[in-house]
Motif scaffolding. Structure first.
Motif, PDB file in Angstrom:
ATOM      1  N   GLU A   1      -3.885  -0.465   9.576  1.00 53.01           N
ATOM      2  CA  GLU A   1      -5.096  -1.132  10.046  1.00 53.01           C
ATOM      3  C   GLU A   1      -5.129  -2.603   9.620  1.00 53.01           C
ATOM      4  N   ILE A   2      -5.398  -3.472  10.584  1.00 45.77           N
ATOM      5  CA  ILE A   2      -5.580  -4.895  10.307  1.00 45.77           C
ATOM      6  C   ILE A   2      -6.867  -5.040   9.482  1.00 45.77           C
ATOM      7  N   GLY A   3      -6.808  -5.837   8.430  1.00 47.53           N
ATOM      8  CA  GLY A   3      -7.968  -6.072   7.581  1.00 47.53           C
ATOM      9  C   GLY A   3      -8.088  -5.107   6.409  1.00 47.53           C
ATOM     10  N   ARG A   4      -7.298  -4.056   6.414  1.00 47.93           N
ATOM     11  CA  ARG A   4      -7.330  -3.076   5.331  1.00 47.93           C
ATOM     12  C   ARG A   4      -6.373  -3.496   4.213  1.00 47.93           C
ATOM     13  N   THR A   5      -6.723  -3.132   2.976  1.00 50.22           N
ATOM     14  CA  THR A   5      -5.880  -3.442   1.824  1.00 50.22           C
ATOM     15  C   THR A   5      -5.116  -2.187   1.413  1.00 50.22           C
ATOM     16  N   TYR A   6      -3.812  -2.333   1.230  1.00 49.03           N
ATOM     17  CA  TYR A   6      -2.916  -1.236   0.853  1.00 49.03           C
ATOM     18  C   TYR A   6      -2.217  -1.565  -0.460  1.00 49.03           C
ATOM     19  N   ARG A   7      -1.918  -0.533  -1.247  1.00 49.61           N
ATOM     20  CA  ARG A   7      -1.036  -0.709  -2.404  1.00 49.61           C
ATOM     21  C   ARG A   7       0.374  -0.904  -1.864  1.00 49.61           C
TER      22      ARG A   7
ATOM     23  N   ARG B   1      -1.168  -5.489  -4.162  1.00 49.87           N
ATOM     24  CA  ARG B   1      -1.756  -4.948  -2.941  1.00 49.87           C
ATOM     25  C   ARG B   1      -1.611  -5.997  -1.845  1.00 49.87           C
ATOM     26  N   LEU B   2      -1.677  -5.517  -0.612  1.00 50.74           N
ATOM     27  CA  LEU B   2      -1.547  -6.401   0.547  1.00 50.74           C
ATOM     28  C   LEU B   2      -2.720  -6.144   1.478  1.00 50.74           C
ATOM     29  N   THR B   3      -3.438  -7.212   1.827  1.00 50.22           N
ATOM     30  CA  THR B   3      -4.464  -7.111   2.857  1.00 50.22           C
ATOM     31  C   THR B   3      -3.794  -7.509   4.164  1.00 50.22           C
ATOM     32  N   VAL B   4      -3.692  -6.557   5.074  1.00 44.06           N
ATOM     33  CA  VAL B   4      -2.911  -6.726   6.303  1.00 44.06           C
ATOM     34  C   VAL B   4      -3.648  -7.620   7.297  1.00 44.06           C
ATOM     35  N   THR B   5      -2.913  -8.619   7.792  1.00 39.36           N
ATOM     36  CA  THR B   5      -3.447  -9.526   8.812  1.00 39.36           C
ATOM     37  C   THR B   5      -2.763  -9.341  10.170  1.00 39.36           C
ATOM     38  N   ALA B   6      -1.577  -8.734  10.177  1.00 40.15           N
ATOM     39  CA  ALA B   6      -0.848  -8.503  11.429  1.00 40.15           C
ATOM     40  C   ALA B   6       0.249  -7.474  11.189  1.00 40.15           C
ATOM     41  N   VAL B   7       0.646  -6.795  12.249  1.00 42.40           N
ATOM     42  CA  VAL B   7       1.787  -5.883  12.204  1.00 42.40           C
ATOM     43  C   VAL B   7       2.722  -6.282  13.337  1.00 42.40           C
ATOM     44  N   GLU B   8       3.984  -6.539  12.970  1.00 45.58           N
ATOM     45  CA  GLU B   8       5.005  -6.895  13.953  1.00 45.58           C
ATOM     46  C   GLU B   8       6.185  -5.968  13.752  1.00 45.58           C
ATOM     47  N   GLY B   9       6.411  -5.079  14.701  1.00 44.21           N
ATOM     48  CA  GLY B   9       7.493  -4.102  14.573  1.00 44.21           C
ATOM     49  C   GLY B   9       7.242  -3.197  13.393  1.00 44.21           C
TER      50      GLY B   9
ATOM     51  N   ALA C   1       4.516  -5.302   8.078  1.00 44.52           N
ATOM     52  CA  ALA C   1       3.102  -5.644   7.982  1.00 44.52           C
ATOM     53  C   ALA C   1       3.003  -7.004   7.296  1.00 44.52           C
ATOM     54  N   TRP C   2       2.318  -7.913   7.911  1.00 48.46           N
ATOM     55  CA  TRP C   2       2.088  -9.241   7.350  1.00 48.46           C
ATOM     56  C   TRP C   2       0.705  -9.269   6.747  1.00 48.46           C
ATOM     57  N   GLY C   3       0.566  -9.974   5.640  1.00 46.81           N
ATOM     58  CA  GLY C   3      -0.745 -10.074   5.034  1.00 46.81           C
ATOM     59  C   GLY C   3      -0.743 -10.950   3.807  1.00 46.81           C
ATOM     60  N   ILE C   4      -1.843 -10.877   3.076  1.00 44.71           N
ATOM     61  CA  ILE C   4      -2.046 -11.688   1.881  1.00 44.71           C
ATOM     62  C   ILE C   4      -1.892 -10.803   0.651  1.00 44.71           C
ATOM     63  N   ARG C   5      -0.986 -11.207  -0.247  1.00 47.56           N
ATOM     64  CA  ARG C   5      -0.820 -10.491  -1.513  1.00 47.56           C
ATOM     65  C   ARG C   5      -2.009 -10.787  -2.410  1.00 47.56           C
ATOM     66  N   GLN C   6      -2.574  -9.751  -3.015  1.00 48.45           N
ATOM     67  CA  GLN C   6      -3.728  -9.919  -3.872  1.00 48.45           C
ATOM     68  C   GLN C   6      -3.437 -10.740  -5.114  1.00 48.45           C
TER      69      GLN C   6
ATOM     70  N   VAL D   1       5.836  -7.022   4.475  1.00 55.45           N
ATOM     71  CA  VAL D   1       6.225  -5.829   3.730  1.00 55.45           C
ATOM     72  C   VAL D   1       6.544  -4.730   4.736  1.00 55.45           C
ATOM     73  N   PRO D   2       7.638  -3.981   4.543  1.00 54.31           N
ATOM     74  CA  PRO D   2       7.917  -2.862   5.449  1.00 54.31           C
ATOM     75  C   PRO D   2       6.752  -1.869   5.437  1.00 54.31           C
ATOM     76  N   ILE D   3       6.381  -1.347   6.605  1.00 55.40           N
ATOM     77  CA  ILE D   3       5.218  -0.461   6.689  1.00 55.40           C
ATOM     78  C   ILE D   3       5.359   0.785   5.818  1.00 55.40           C
ATOM     79  N   ALA D   4       6.572   1.242   5.581  1.00 54.03           N
ATOM     80  CA  ALA D   4       6.765   2.429   4.750  1.00 54.03           C
ATOM     81  C   ALA D   4       6.438   2.151   3.288  1.00 54.03           C
ATOM     82  N   GLN D   5       6.355   0.908   2.910  1.00 56.93           N
ATOM     83  CA  GLN D   5       6.077   0.555   1.515  1.00 56.93           C
ATOM     84  C   GLN D   5       4.573   0.456   1.249  1.00 56.93           C
ATOM     85  N   LEU D   6       3.773   0.607   2.279  1.00 57.18           N
ATOM     86  CA  LEU D   6       2.322   0.534   2.113  1.00 57.18           C
ATOM     87  C   LEU D   6       1.750   1.919   1.831  1.00 57.18           C
TER      88      LEU D   6
END
Length: 104
Positions: A56-62, A69-77, A80-85, A93-98
């Motif tokens: 989910e865009i806007g969600r924060t994941y470990r 943690r990463l707050t996701v701003t975009a997913v490409e392939g 997941a792109w985002g801002i590191r806390q 970050v690879p999606i499997a790492q979230l």
């Protein structure tokens, strides 16, 4: 062969080999080598699960294997792109790492 061209079975075999090599590197305390194998494992795993996972865009994941943690701003392939806390920096970050973050 590229991960994007592999079948799920080929990806599983690749991941098993990467885990084996990663374990060996860990046992020898070759930390940078271990990190490379784990990064490749997460990339392969991301291709395996890409059709079954929803980030989910806007969600924060470990971030697995990290204290961040990463707050996701975009997913490409499979990335997941985002801002590191911890640093406030933009990262991919690879999606499997979230992992699901606790809601606290």
């Amino acid at each position: 062969m590229l991960y994007s061209e592999m079948s799920k079975e080929e990806l599983r075999k690749e991941m098993a080999e990467l885990q084996r090599k990663g374990r060996e590197a860990y046992e020898r305390e070759h930390w940078s080598e271990y990190e490379i194998y784990m990064t490749r494992w997460y990339l392969a795993k991301s291709y395996e699960i890409k059709d079954d996972v929803h980030i989910e865009i806007g969600r924060t994941y470990r971030i697995a294997e990290e204290y961040d943690r990463l707050t996701v701003t975009a997913v490409e392939g499979v990335m997941a792109w985002g801002i590191r806390q911890m640093t406030g920096e933009t990262a991919a970050v690879p999606i499997a790492q979230l992992e699901e973050a606790d809601e606290a």
